[in-house]
Motif scaffolding. Structure first.
Motif, PDB file in Angstrom:
ATOM      1  N   GLU A  49     -15.219  88.974  40.121  1.00 31.32           N
ATOM      2  CA  GLU A  49     -15.255  87.543  39.813  1.00 31.32           C
ATOM      3  C   GLU A  49     -13.956  87.038  39.198  1.00 31.32           C
ATOM      4  N   ARG A  50     -13.046  87.941  38.882  1.00 27.16           N
ATOM      5  CA  ARG A  50     -11.766  87.532  38.283  1.00 27.16           C
ATOM      6  C   ARG A  50     -10.771  87.112  39.357  1.00 27.16           C
ATOM      7  N   ASN A  51     -10.025  86.067  39.061  1.00 26.47           N
ATOM      8  CA  ASN A  51      -9.007  85.565  39.995  1.00 26.47           C
ATOM      9  C   ASN A  51      -7.596  85.985  39.611  1.00 26.47           C
ATOM     10  N   ASP A  52      -7.466  86.657  38.479  1.00 24.81           N
ATOM     11  CA  ASP A  52      -6.131  86.981  37.976  1.00 24.81           C
ATOM     12  C   ASP A  52      -5.732  88.437  38.215  1.00 24.81           C
ATOM     13  N   LEU A  53      -6.549  89.198  38.963  1.00 27.36           N
ATOM     14  CA  LEU A  53      -6.209  90.598  39.211  1.00 27.36           C
ATOM     15  C   LEU A  53      -5.058  90.695  40.200  1.00 27.36           C
ATOM     16  N   ALA A  56      -3.186  95.042  44.000  1.00 33.45           N
ATOM     17  CA  ALA A  56      -3.523  96.469  44.041  1.00 33.45           C
ATOM     18  C   ALA A  56      -4.854  96.731  43.354  1.00 33.45           C
ATOM     19  N   ARG A  57      -5.069  96.098  42.197  1.00 37.15           N
ATOM     20  CA  ARG A  57      -6.320  96.296  41.466  1.00 37.15           C
ATOM     21  C   ARG A  57      -7.499  95.665  42.208  1.00 37.15           C
ATOM     22  N   ARG A  58      -7.273  94.490  42.773  1.00 31.28           N
ATOM     23  CA  ARG A  58      -8.357  93.847  43.501  1.00 31.28           C
ATOM     24  C   ARG A  58      -8.733  94.666  44.743  1.00 31.28           C
ATOM     25  N   ALA A  59      -7.730  95.232  45.418  1.00 27.65           N
ATOM     26  CA  ALA A  59      -8.013  96.077  46.573  1.00 27.65           C
ATOM     27  C   ALA A  59      -8.838  97.292  46.159  1.00 27.65           C
ATOM     28  N   GLU A  60      -8.496  97.880  44.999  1.00 29.25           N
ATOM     29  CA  GLU A  60      -9.245  99.037  44.512  1.00 29.25           C
ATOM     30  C   GLU A  60     -10.688  98.652  44.189  1.00 29.25           C
TER      31      GLU A  60
END
Length: 415
Positions: A49-53, A56-60
């Motif tokens: 739900e975070r938009n600030d990742l 690389a972290r969002r892909a993980e």
């Protein structure tokens, strides 16, 4: 009391806001390894739900989400999550190529599980291309093996053997064990338990391919009716899995061990069954074409335990391979009331019905059952069709059912 309960239930989500992103992802991974889908979702949802990742972290996070959805049985949601992770890796460019290779490899597995042949073909093309561009001999070899192992079993055995010989000669220092594992798996899927067992033995002795070698060997032992050896290998596979890195491969391996354990429990004789190995007697009789002896071995086991599934499945196998389709239909019908999973009895009964000249009206249902069958079960039905063809022309009623079997065996060729 209600307020306290709500507070306790919300702890994972609340805690997620007080720890670092890396720690949250670590908690998700640990929960997935424990097959704790509720806990994994509680830690993962705030990240999604975070938009600030960063990408690389969002892909993980999306990668973990795909594993979670797969465990929950939602292949569509898993494909959507891993597709988004692939898009993020592509956006990152060449720096993320190694990650993209792993993501595409996982998506190929999900394509296969979802029976999405065209999508798998496209992903394999990109995977093989990326593997070649990486310039790493081991990556090139492993991606090539993955592509070849998805060819239908009849052809993949020869192709894998040729590929291993060529690559072993051309690329010094490459570990060929992934190719050996794929070759053994293809032999097992093709119903050649003895040949598969020899390859699995070499992998286990060389301490190569970890739990996959033990799990595959357990499957070969089950196909050969060797229950004690299969149980020992499944125990070894469980122990090995605890030491292996978290991954979709590991998740699927855990599921594979569970499925084989269920098969083994189904074939286990009751406490009242004499110590003689009726499975070995039956296998020897089938190999020698002594159908009467094979029937007697299965029927004797049924008489000793009328609720056992394994001897009925063995008797159905004898009837199918001998061409006694009326007998096979009756045995499969009797299994439907005993087996926990009715798909194999239903599929086997429908094939026998078609081969004896009867009409099968729900061919679409047969196709759905076929996709879910275990390799040994598919191998038996393929051998049944081959034996029927050797005896003469198939009845017209068998056309659509046989087409499903032969299409599924040949539709996954590489372009």
């Amino acid at each position: 009391m209600l307020a306290l309960s709500l507070c306790v239930l919300s702890l994972p989500v609340m805690a997620a806001t007080t720890v670092s992103v890396a720690e949250q992802l670590s908690r998700v991974e640990m929960a997935l390894d424990e097959r704790d889908t509720k806990g994994a979702r509680a830690w993962l949802q705030p990240l999604l739900e975070r938009n600030d990742l960063v990408s690389a972290r969002r892909a993980e996070a999306l990668w973990f989400s795909a594993r979670l959805e797969r465990m929950d049985g939602d292949n569509d949601a898993a494909m959507e999550a891993i597709g988004a992770a692939v898009d993020l890796a592509r956006e990152a460019g060449a720096d993320a190529n190694s990650v993209l290779v792993q993501l595409l490899r996982d998506r190929v597995m999900l394509d296969t599980l979802a029976d999405q042949t065209e999508a798998r073909r496209d992903d394999l093309r990109e995977l093989v291309t990326l593997g070649s561009k990486a310039g790493e001999p081991q990556v090139i070899f492993d991606t090539g093996v993955l592509a070849l192992r998805l060819v239908d079993p009849d052809k993949s055995v020869g192709l894998l053997a040729t590929f291993m010989l060529r690559e072993g000669a051309e690329r010094n220092g490459v570990n060929l064990s992934s190719g050996a594992l794929a070759l053994a798996d293809a032999l097992l899927a093709n119903g050649d338990g003895k040949a598969a067992l020899q390859v699995y033995d070499r992998l286990v002795e060389a301490h190569e391919q970890g739990s996959a070698a033990f799990t595959g060997r357990a499957g070969a032992h089950i196909l050969l009716g060797q229950a004690a050896e299969a149980r020992a290998d499944l125990e070894a596979a469980r122990a090995q899995l605890k030491r292996e890195a978290s991954s979709l491969d590991r998740d699927l391996a855990v599921e594979g061990v569970m499925v084989l354990t269920q098969q083994l429990d189904a074939m286990a004789p009751s406490a009242e069954t004499p110590a003689d190995d009726w499975q070995a007697q039956l296998r020897a009789a089938i190999d020698a074409g002594r159908w009467e002896d094979a029937r007697k071995a299965a029927e004797s086991a049924i008489m000793r335990d009328r609720n056992a599934v394994a001897p009925r499945a063995a008797l159905a196998e004898v009837y199918l391979l001998q061409g006694e389709y009326d007998g096979a239909v009756n045995v499969f019908a009797s299994m439907s009331g005993l087996a926990g999973d009715s798909r194999f009895p239903r599929a086997g009964g429908n094939l026998a019905q078609a081969l004896k000249g009867g009409e099968v009206y729900d061919v679409e249902g047969f196709a759905e059952d076929w996709i879910t069958l275990q390799p040994a079960q598919k191998a038996l039905l393929r051998r049944t069709v081959q034996a029927a063809r050797e005896r003469g022309p198939l009845p017209a009623t068998a056309g659509r059912v046989v087409a499903v079997i032969e299409f599924r065996a040949s539709s996954d060729k590489l372009p």
